[in-house]
Design a protein around this motif. Structure first.
Motif, PDB file in Angstrom:
ATOM      1  N   TYR A 247       0.836  -1.200   0.000  1.00 62.82           N
ATOM      2  CA  TYR A 247       0.000   0.000   0.000  1.00 62.82           C
ATOM      3  C   TYR A 247       0.871   1.250   0.000  1.00 62.82           C
ATOM      4  CZ  TYR A 247      -3.610  -3.301   1.537  1.00 62.82           C
ATOM      5  OH  TYR A 247      -4.476  -4.364   1.635  1.00 62.82           O
ATOM      6  N   LEU A 248       1.938   1.226   0.786  1.00 58.48           N
ATOM      7  CA  LEU A 248       2.850   2.364   0.849  1.00 58.48           C
ATOM      8  C   LEU A 248       3.508   2.598  -0.505  1.00 58.48           C
ATOM      9  CD1 LEU A 248       5.396   3.101   3.682  1.00 58.48           C
ATOM     10  CD2 LEU A 248       6.144   3.108   1.315  1.00 58.48           C
ATOM     11  N   LEU A 249       4.033   1.534  -1.081  1.00 56.46           N
ATOM     12  CA  LEU A 249       4.765   1.675  -2.342  1.00 56.46           C
ATOM     13  C   LEU A 249       3.847   2.151  -3.463  1.00 56.46           C
ATOM     14  CD1 LEU A 249       7.587   1.227  -3.533  1.00 56.46           C
ATOM     15  CD2 LEU A 249       6.879  -1.090  -4.145  1.00 56.46           C
TER      16      LEU A 249
ATOM     17  N   ARG B  71      -0.036  12.948   0.634  1.00 57.50           N
ATOM     18  CA  ARG B  71      -1.220  12.151   0.330  1.00 57.50           C
ATOM     19  C   ARG B  71      -1.238  10.841   1.110  1.00 57.50           C
ATOM     20  NH1 ARG B  71       0.511  14.712  -4.169  1.00 57.50           N
ATOM     21  NH2 ARG B  71      -0.966  15.971  -5.350  1.00 57.50           N
ATOM     22  N   LEU B  72      -0.085  10.250   1.299  1.00 55.57           N
ATOM     23  CA  LEU B  72      -0.023   9.027   2.106  1.00 55.57           C
ATOM     24  C   LEU B  72      -0.487   9.298   3.529  1.00 55.57           C
ATOM     25  CD1 LEU B  72       0.906   6.018   2.378  1.00 55.57           C
ATOM     26  CD2 LEU B  72       3.083   6.939   3.177  1.00 55.57           C
ATOM     27  N   TRP B  73      -0.041  10.422   4.095  1.00 54.82           N
ATOM     28  CA  TRP B  73      -0.419  10.729   5.473  1.00 54.82           C
ATOM     29  C   TRP B  73      -1.901  11.083   5.584  1.00 54.82           C
ATOM     30  CZ3 TRP B  73       2.284   9.045   9.227  1.00 54.82           C
ATOM     31  CH2 TRP B  73       3.657   8.884   9.090  1.00 54.82           C
ATOM     32  N   VAL B  74      -2.442  11.729   4.565  1.00 56.52           N
ATOM     33  CA  VAL B  74      -3.890  12.000   4.564  1.00 56.52           C
ATOM     34  C   VAL B  74      -4.656  10.673   4.565  1.00 56.52           C
ATOM     35  CG1 VAL B  74      -5.802  12.870   3.170  1.00 56.52           C
ATOM     36  CG2 VAL B  74      -3.758  14.273   3.490  1.00 56.52           C
ATOM     37  N   GLY B  75      -4.221   9.724   3.737  1.00 55.23           N
ATOM     38  CA  GLY B  75      -4.887   8.426   3.689  1.00 55.23           C
ATOM     39  C   GLY B  75      -4.808   7.697   5.011  1.00 55.23           C
ATOM     40  N   ILE B  76      -3.652   7.749   5.668  1.00 53.17           N
ATOM     41  CA  ILE B  76      -3.507   7.103   6.975  1.00 53.17           C
ATOM     42  C   ILE B  76      -4.420   7.758   8.006  1.00 53.17           C
ATOM     43  CG2 ILE B  76      -1.902   6.743   8.891  1.00 53.17           C
ATOM     44  CD1 ILE B  76       0.325   6.361   6.820  1.00 53.17           C
ATOM     45  N   ASP B  77      -4.413   9.088   8.062  1.00 53.64           N
ATOM     46  CA  ASP B  77      -5.232   9.813   9.052  1.00 53.64           C
ATOM     47  C   ASP B  77      -6.717   9.554   8.840  1.00 53.64           C
ATOM     48  OD1 ASP B  77      -2.972  10.829  10.200  1.00 53.64           O
ATOM     49  OD2 ASP B  77      -3.089  12.786   9.228  1.00 53.64           O
ATOM     50  N   TRP B  78      -7.184   9.660   7.595  1.00 55.98           N
ATOM     51  CA  TRP B  78      -8.605   9.491   7.322  1.00 55.98           C
ATOM     52  C   TRP B  78      -9.061   8.062   7.565  1.00 55.98           C
ATOM     53  CZ3 TRP B  78     -11.029  12.659   2.769  1.00 55.98           C
ATOM     54  CH2 TRP B  78     -10.792  14.018   2.986  1.00 55.98           C
TER      55      TRP B  78
ATOM     56  N   LEU C 178      -7.540   4.705   0.482  1.00 57.42           N
ATOM     57  CA  LEU C 178      -8.712   4.592   1.358  1.00 57.42           C
ATOM     58  C   LEU C 178      -9.539   3.359   1.003  1.00 57.42           C
ATOM     59  CD1 LEU C 178      -9.875   8.315   1.613  1.00 57.42           C
ATOM     60  CD2 LEU C 178      -8.763   6.948   3.387  1.00 57.42           C
ATOM     61  N   ASP C 179      -9.645   3.043  -0.277  1.00 56.49           N
ATOM     62  CA  ASP C 179     -10.410   1.861  -0.689  1.00 56.49           C
ATOM     63  C   ASP C 179      -9.760   0.576  -0.194  1.00 56.49           C
ATOM     64  OD1 ASP C 179     -12.356   3.331  -1.938  1.00 56.49           O
ATOM     65  OD2 ASP C 179     -11.503   3.141  -3.950  1.00 56.49           O
ATOM     66  N   GLN C 180      -8.418   0.548  -0.103  1.00 57.05           N
ATOM     67  CA  GLN C 180      -7.731  -0.646   0.383  1.00 57.05           C
ATOM     68  C   GLN C 180      -7.856  -0.775   1.897  1.00 57.05           C
ATOM     69  OE1 GLN C 180      -6.739  -2.377  -2.342  1.00 57.05           O
ATOM     70  NE2 GLN C 180      -7.418  -0.490  -3.334  1.00 57.05           N
ATOM     71  N   LEU C 181      -7.716   0.326   2.599  1.00 56.56           N
ATOM     72  CA  LEU C 181      -7.719   0.289   4.061  1.00 56.56           C
ATOM     73  C   LEU C 181      -9.113   0.266   4.652  1.00 56.56           C
ATOM     74  CD1 LEU C 181      -4.875   2.902   4.706  1.00 56.56           C
ATOM     75  CD2 LEU C 181      -4.673   0.406   4.717  1.00 56.56           C
ATOM     76  N   VAL C 182     -10.069   0.891   3.963  1.00 54.95           N
ATOM     77  CA  VAL C 182     -11.454   0.952   4.445  1.00 54.95           C
ATOM     78  C   VAL C 182     -12.346   0.458   3.305  1.00 54.95           C
ATOM     79  CG1 VAL C 182     -13.210   2.398   5.545  1.00 54.95           C
ATOM     80  CG2 VAL C 182     -10.781   3.003   5.774  1.00 54.95           C
ATOM     81  N   PRO C 183     -12.524  -0.855   3.178  1.00 48.65           N
ATOM     82  CA  PRO C 183     -13.182  -1.427   1.996  1.00 48.65           C
ATOM     83  C   PRO C 183     -14.713  -1.349   2.023  1.00 48.65           C
ATOM     84  CG  PRO C 183     -12.457  -3.177   3.453  1.00 48.65           C
ATOM     85  CD  PRO C 183     -11.970  -1.902   4.067  1.00 48.65           C
ATOM     86  N   VAL C 184     -15.237  -0.132   2.025  1.00 43.16           N
ATOM     87  CA  VAL C 184     -16.669   0.107   1.856  1.00 43.16           C
ATOM     88  C   VAL C 184     -16.844   1.233   0.847  1.00 43.16           C
ATOM     89  CG1 VAL C 184     -17.310  -0.647   4.189  1.00 43.16           C
ATOM     90  CG2 VAL C 184     -16.764   1.758   3.766  1.00 43.16           C
ATOM     91  N   GLN C 185     -18.027   1.299   0.251  1.00 49.30           N
ATOM     92  CA  GLN C 185     -18.335   2.386  -0.674  1.00 49.30           C
ATOM     93  C   GLN C 185     -18.364   3.704   0.091  1.00 49.30           C
ATOM     94  OE1 GLN C 185     -18.833   2.032  -4.044  1.00 49.30           O
ATOM     95  NE2 GLN C 185     -18.899   4.259  -4.172  1.00 49.30           N
ATOM     96  N   LYS C 186     -17.613   4.669  -0.389  1.00 44.56           N
ATOM     97  CA  LYS C 186     -17.566   5.971   0.285  1.00 44.56           C
ATOM     98  C   LYS C 186     -18.756   6.827  -0.163  1.00 44.56           C
ATOM     99  CE  LYS C 186     -13.546   4.689   1.885  1.00 44.56           C
ATOM    100  NZ  LYS C 186     -13.389   3.448   1.103  1.00 44.56           N
ATOM    101  N   PRO C 187     -19.234   7.722   0.687  1.00 48.56           N
ATOM    102  CA  PRO C 187     -20.346   8.598   0.306  1.00 48.56           C
ATOM    103  C   PRO C 187     -19.946   9.556  -0.807  1.00 48.56           C
ATOM    104  CG  PRO C 187     -19.421   9.269   2.409  1.00 48.56           C
ATOM    105  CD  PRO C 187     -18.778   7.958   2.071  1.00 48.56           C
ATOM    106  N   SER C 188     -20.876   9.804  -1.706  1.00 54.94           N
ATOM    107  CA  SER C 188     -20.614  10.756  -2.783  1.00 54.94           C
ATOM    108  C   SER C 188     -20.691  12.171  -2.230  1.00 54.94           C
ATOM    109  CB  SER C 188     -21.619  10.573  -3.921  1.00 54.94           C
ATOM    110  OG  SER C 188     -22.931  10.756  -3.437  1.00 54.94           O
ATOM    111  N   MET C 189     -19.900  13.042  -2.820  1.00 57.20           N
ATOM    112  CA  MET C 189     -19.830  14.421  -2.356  1.00 57.20           C
ATOM    113  C   MET C 189     -20.157  15.361  -3.516  1.00 57.20           C
ATOM    114  SD  MET C 189     -18.895  13.977   0.815  1.00 57.20           S
ATOM    115  CE  MET C 189     -18.282  15.549   1.391  1.00 57.20           C
TER     116      MET C 189
END
Length: 222
Positions: free
Chosen positions: A106-108, A186-193, A120-131
Motif C-alpha cells: 500500500y505504501l509503495l 497524500r499518504l499521510w492523509v490516507g492514513i489519518d482518514w 482509502l479503498d484498500q484500508l477501508v473497503p466500503v463504498q464511500k459517500p458521494s460528495m
C-alpha cells in the motif's frame, strides 16, 4: 506488469520479466521482510517488489543509497503462451526489513500513484459517500459528514473483530512510513482518514459512538 519467478533468499540478483516494454524499467527488486524487535531477522514470508530507486529516494528521508549494479542485463523474451514480447531484467536484490511487511505494498503503490482514494479503498473497503461540489446553482450543497457516514457503513458491514484487524493494518502502514521517513502528504492523509473512519466504525459497531467525539462547528463572529 512485472513477473517474478520463484525466489531464493541467497540470491543477489534475480531475473524479472517486464511485460510493458513502454514503461520505465525497474532498477531494483526489494525483498521485504519483517524487522525484528530483537535478535535475528527471519526471512520467511519475503515479499518481492520491483521498484525504481529514484521513487523511494525522493520520498523517504531515511532511504539508503543503492549502488548501481553492473550485473544488470536486459534480454528480449516472450512472456506468455500467446507470444507477447517483453524484457527480462537481471535485477539486484535489496533486502529491506520493515515493521509491517503486509502493508508495504500500500505504501509503495501510493508513492507511485499519489491517489488517496485508492489507499482509502484498500484500508477501508466500503463504498464511500458521494460528495457534491459547489456550483453557481447550488453554492452550499448539503453533504453527509464524510468520516461519520463512512464509519456507519463500516459498522454495518463488519464485525468489531474485523474492524480491529483493519486498524492493525493502518497502524502497520503508519509504522512503515515512520521507519522510512516518508514525506508524501497524500499518504499521510490516507492514513489519518482511514484511522478516523475505522475508529468511528468500531465505536458504532459496539454501540458506543460517543467514544469518538466529534466537535460541533462553531459560528464565526464577524
Amino acid at each position: 506488469s512485472v513477473q517474478v519467478p520463484p525466489f531464493n533468499v541467497a540470491q543477489t540478483h534475480t531475473p524479472v520479466n517486464v511485460t510493458d516494454t513502454s514503461a520505465q524499467l525497474p532498477t531494483h527488486l526489494l525483498a521485504v521482510y519483517k524487522r525484528p524487535a530483537h535478535g535475528k531477522a527471519s526471512t520467511r514470508g519475503v515479499q518481492l517488489h520491483a521498484t525504481h530507486n529514484i521513487v523511494l529516494a525522493a520520498h523517504c528521508a531515511k532511504w539508503f543509497k543503492l549502488a548501481k549494479s553492473s550485473a544488470v542485463t536486459e534480454t528480449s523474451v516472450t512472456v506468455n503462451a500467446g507470444g507477447a514480447p517483453g524484457t527480462q531484467l537481471n535485477l539486484p536484490v535489496v533486502p529491506l526489513a520493515v515493521p509491517h511487511p503486509a502493508s508495504f505494498m500500500y505504501l509503495l503503490q501510493t508513492l507511485y500513484t499519489h491517489k488517496v482514494s485508492w489507499l482509502l479503498d484498500q484500508l477501508v473497503p466500503v463504498q464511500k459517500p458521494s460528495m457534491a461540489l459547489p456550483t453557481p446553482q447550488n453554492p452550499n450543497p448539503q453533504n453527509p459528514h464524510y468520516i461519520l457516514e463512512t464509519g456507519r457503513r463500516v459498522a454495518a458491514r463488519f464485525t468489531p473483530q474485523a474492524i480491529v484487524q483493519m486498524l492493525g493494518t493502518v497502524i502497520g502502514l503508519w509504522q512503515n512510513a515512520i521507519y522510512l521517513g516518508i514525506s508524501d502528504r497524500r499518504l499521510w492523509v490516507g492514513i489519518d482518514w482511514s484511522w478516523d473512519m475505522l475508529l468511528t466504525g468500531l465505536a458504532m459497531s459496539i454501540g458506543r459512538p460517543e467514544l469518538v467525539p466529534r466537535p460541533q462547528p462553531t459560528a464565526v463572529k464577524a
